[in-house]
Structures are given as C-alpha cells and as structure tokens.
Design an enzyme around this catalytic site. Sequence first.
Site, PDB file in Angstrom:
ATOM      1  CD  GLU A 101      -2.672 -25.181  24.282  1.00 33.70           C
ATOM      2  OE1 GLU A 101      -1.360 -24.711  23.974  1.00 33.70           O
ATOM      3  OE2 GLU A 101      -2.851 -26.473  24.615  1.00 33.70           O
ATOM      4  CB  CYS A 102      -6.266 -28.987  19.814  1.00 33.90           C
ATOM      5  SG  CYS A 102      -6.579 -30.166  18.731  1.00 33.90           S
TER       6      CYS A 102
END
Length: 438
Positions: A329-330
Amino acid sequence: MTARGFIIAAPRSGSGKTTVTLGLLTALARRGFRVRAAKSGPDYIDPAFHAAASGAPGLNLDSFAMPPALIAALAGEAAGAADLLVIEASMGLFDGIVGEAGRTGAAADLAARLGLPVVLVMDISGQSQSAAAVARGFALHDPAVRIAGVILNKVASERHRTQASDAIAATGLAVLGALPREAAMSLPERHLGLVQAVEHEGLEAHFDRLAAAVEAHVDLDALVALAVTPALPDLTHNSPAVPPPGQRIALARDVAFSFAYEHLVAGWRGAGAEILPFSPLADEAPDGSCDAVWLPGGYPELHAGRLADASRFLEGVRAVAQDRPVHGECGGFMVLGEGLEDAEGTLHPMLGLLGHTTSFAKRRLNLGYRRAVTRAPSALGPAGTAFRGHEFHYASVTQPGDDAALVDLADGQGKPLGAGGSRRGRVSGTFFHVIATE
C-alpha cells in the site's frame, strides 16, 4: 464498564487540536484514568502519538470509510476497556465530503451518531470578542451536534483571554480553559504530517510540558464532568474490516513502513491470523513460514538507499512472491516497483516485483477518499471486492510499467477515476490505503 467520552474538535486545521489532545491524554492518564483515544478520519501519525500519551493502542473512526456497524463495534470495544474515550477530529468539525448523510467523514458525524459532546479548540490569535460569533455559529449549525464547551488557544495576554472568554460565555457556552501562545508546544512536521512518534526525541519530556500546560490552564474536572456514555446500538460486528490475506501474515513494521491501521491488524488477529512483524530497514526478511506479505505505507522515500541495500529483505520478499501473495500500500507499492527516486533525484533499485518506477523528486499531491473494486483475485480478496479508503502521497509514477491494473477507482462521491494499482502473478499494490470493505 463503558467509558464516557467527548470529542476534541476545532473550526479548522491548525487550531491546536492535537496539542490539546495530547496534553489532555497525558494529564488524565496521570490522574489515574484509563484513557483510550481515537482519531476521526484517515490518519496514521496522530494515533501513534495518542498511544504514546495514553498508554493504550491508537484507533481510527471514519464515518465515510467504515460502515456504521464497524464504527459501533470499534467504539464499543474501546469504551469497554477504558474510563474515558477521547476522539480527536480532523480538519474542521464539519469538514468532510458532500454525499450520504452521516457518512461524510466529518467528526460531526461521529458526534451525532455516538451522541458525544464536542469541545471546540479555538485559535484566537488575531481576534478576541469575534471568537464568540464563531463559537455561536458552530453551536447552532447542526442540532444533532452539541458543543459542550470551548478551549481557547494561543492567548496573548490576560486581557486577551478576558475579552474572548467573556464574549463566549455570554452566548451560553462554557469556556473550559485558555492556553497561552507557546511555540515550544508545537511538534515538528514533515510532508505527510507530524514527524512520527517513534522518531521524536524527548517525546516524554514534550508530553510533560503539554500536560503541565493543560493542568495549569484547563479545568480538567469540568471537562471530565461533561463526558457522556456513547450511544452504541445493541449489535455486534464480528467480521474484520478487511479479510486477512493469510493465516500467517508477515507485516513490515518500522519507521519506513509504519502506516498500518490498528483496527485492520487487530481485525486480522480477531479472525485468527497470526501477525509476524519484520523490519526491512534492519534488513530482516519476512518469516519463511508466512503465507502472505503485507508492505504498508510509510516513508520509504526517506530511506530508499538503505532499502536498496537490504539484500535479505529484498531476496526474502522475492522468494515469498514466487508462490504466495505479496501486497503493498502506498509506500509499500513504491517499494514493489523497479525503482524509487528520492528527493535528491537519485534512483534506487527496489524489489522489481511490479514494473513501475516512482519519484519523490517529482512531487505531486494526491489526496482524498477513494472507493475501489478489485478486478481480479489478490491479497485484498476475490475479484469484485469493494473497499473504501483514502489516498495521501506526494510521489508520482514516472514509469507506469505494463502490469495489469488491480482495481477500478472512484473518488469519495463515486466519480470514476479509472484503473488503479498493479498486479502481476501473486503480487499486487496500489497507492490506495484500504480502511474497510463496503
């Protein structure tokens, strides 16, 4: 036992909510209260400070991204293990997205849903009696939201305090305290907010200063007295916010990968999964017995050189990816790519499990709530799984690669944003942070 609670909010960002909240948490904990804190909306950094000040895990409550049953379950669990529940708002009290009533992401939604009183922190620098008009407007804006009192912040003098507090008291609102202007009470910041709690030198001494200021200038007895028991429906929510990607989840966790929501990880544990933390910055590989790897967001752009040299970490994740799910994520998504360009323009090789390259030198702010539906099976679940969450980063994709898209994205109001994320084999990633399933 169910805690009583209240919400610390403000007319706008930068009013001093976090400073006041941390001072309150520290002071109340020192008085012997079992305190649990929560942050309204998507935020990783403030809950870590809440945890450090209160001695209890941080928590997020998000009226947009979390279904009402999940909010009730999380608030009820937190209240059941504490004497006081303190919720810190994000931005201004009524700030959220335009959309479904009660699911705007604003702290006002939580105040109305949980029946909790609001204490308004007001930065009165540059005004005095006019602050009363602002306070009165907030008190009258929504009948479902009760403003129980005001704490003045950045007070310049005794005369300044008297003028503002007398005018506010005349509206019928209680003035619970007035904090003097003090630059030393601020915490250092960086591009996604405050410097993380684990990186802050002298954090306990800073909490001491905040608690001393609150104890000297805020009526803690009056504040505790206004707290009420949250209105929680008689229901249970036994499902995790996001299904666990495996039974033994290797979770990257250090200052480069610290953005994992407490409710998400706790939900995995509650569903029977085992969490196996490891530190990429310490060049640790994920546990070889894991059946999934999760690389959360954080600040890998600040440590790209160390990550590029962390051979055990890189080789260990690549080994898992051959036959088990790996999701980022990210920041984790950035590290899954071919390379990461730091702020100085140096390109560092990353895992190479996905084909994109990202840059922190070519900065572009991406911010907002997101809805997502998976296009294919992945660590996030089967194809067609719908999520709500958010995006908040400054990195840009300089080379997109040719991997298949992971999700179809929309903004918080449902406006399509096109395809997002990437997937290749058992590897997947996206800049989108998942908060809960629809």
